[in-house]
Write a protein that holds these residues in place. Structure first.
Motif: not given
Length: 352
Positions: A99-104, A336-343
């Motif tokens: 959550g912290n590394l990808l979403l936040v 957006l790349t980090l959020i996509a990885a989280y999803v």
């Protein structure tokens, strides 16, 4: 407007949480009330730490934000350990890292990047944090799993306790390095620009009082939230892993999520990155080891052993954030790349 909504949620949510608990309302209704109330309380913790950050500077501010943000999750995890939900606790630690590394970080880079074409943060801090992330997640989490394959339960706990003590010592040494011996040595221009011009929302006394009251309220609600997990999991067909990785992690880290994105929107990327990455380091090097040691006093001890899915997800997240953040710059596409990885990982954990 947002602050008024959170104030309303807190004023309604806290009394409803107490009344609902005494009147034994439906577990699903209580689960929703508890989660929303904790998120609302976390927003007050975020605002209080932001006020303290303006007074103390970006590094101490980021550290305070991460600490009080993680206090929520630490409290939920202690009650979960007491209830014997070791799988949920380990999954929530995984969820915090992801959550912290990808979403936040992803939302911070994305929201900040929509307003500013290119945002900068302290490249020296980014590189220093990269080394610690590689150590904390890839060495300290993966190595126990590899070495413990042929060990009995007693040896696994001994290995976990040994690694936990080393992690805590190194984390305290990292703070000493950053805040004492090398404070100001690797300074970034943005850390010295206009930081004194901004007025804190609350004075130091009020901010500390709000933090203390909110933390006590969160502790009370968290204890009851834990008791609804099993029922909710059965009702919705969710696994312990999904509840820990996604639900507990998002609720537990609501304060950091809100604060980091707000800081990025104000172009204070040093604080935003310190919250996202500093919080991950605190979870991996302090919260997780402390929970291992606390678990020794409960009926079920918690070894520092994650599933392979959790380990691969965490290691991948670390490698991705290291590659993206090591240049000391960010933009909306990297976010957006980090959020996509989280999803992608969230879908994987949901379908497990």
């Amino acid at each position: 407007m947002t602050n008024k909504i959170f104030m309303l949620m807190t004023m309604i949510g806290v009394p409803l949480s107490v009344i609902g608990t005494f009147l034994h309302w439906s577990n699903i209704v209580l689960f929703i009330i508890y989660c929303l109330t904790i998120i609302a309380l976390a927003s007050f913790m975020g605002r209080a730490t932001e006020s303290l950050a303006i007074v103390a500077g970006p590094r101490i501010g980021g550290l305070l934000n991460a600490t009080f943000g993680n206090a929520v999750e630490l409290i939920i995890s202690v009650y979960a350990l007491k209830a014997g939900l070791v799988g949920v606790v380990l999954a929530s630690l995984t969820g915090s890292v992801l959550g912290n590394l990808l979403l936040v970080a992803g939302l911070s880079f994305f929201v900040g990047g929509l307003k500013y074409k290119r945002q900068e943060f302290n490249v020296y801090d980014a590189r220093h944090n990269s080394g610690l992330l590689m150590f904390a997640v890839i060495i300290a989490f993966v190595i126990p799993e590899v070495f413990s394959m042929n060990m009995n339960e007693s040896k696994r706990i001994s290995l976990s306790v040994g690694i936990s003590i080393i992690l805590i010592i190194l984390y305290l040494a990292a703070l000493f390095f950053k805040l004492v011996t090398h404070r100001g040595v690797y300074q970034h221009e943005t850390e010295t620009e206009g930081h004194d011009e901004e007025e804190p929302e609350w004075g130091k006394g009020k901010a500390i009082s709000v933090l203390a009251i909110a933390t006590v309220a969160v502790a009370y609600i968290s204890e009851h939230l834990v008791h609804t997990f099993e029922y909710v999991a059965t009702s919705f067909g969710w696994t312990e892993l999904f509840i820990g990785v996604i639900i507990v992690a998002i609720v537990g880290n609501a304060a950091e999520h809100a604060s980091a994105v707000l800081m990025a929107h104000k172009n204070k990327m040093d604080v935003a990155v310190e919250i996202a990455i500093g919080s991950t380091l605190q979870v991996a090097m302090f919260v997780a080891p402390v929970l291992v040691i606390i678990s020794l006093f409960f009926q079920t001890s918690m070894p520092l052993l994650f599933t392979w899915q959790e380990l691969i997800a965490m290691a991948s997240s670390v490698l991705l954030i290291v590659v993206i953040s090591n240049d000391g710059e960010s933009n909306w596409f990297e976010g957006l790349t980090l959020i996509a990885a989280y999803v992608i990982m969230g879908i994987g954990f949901f379908l497990l």
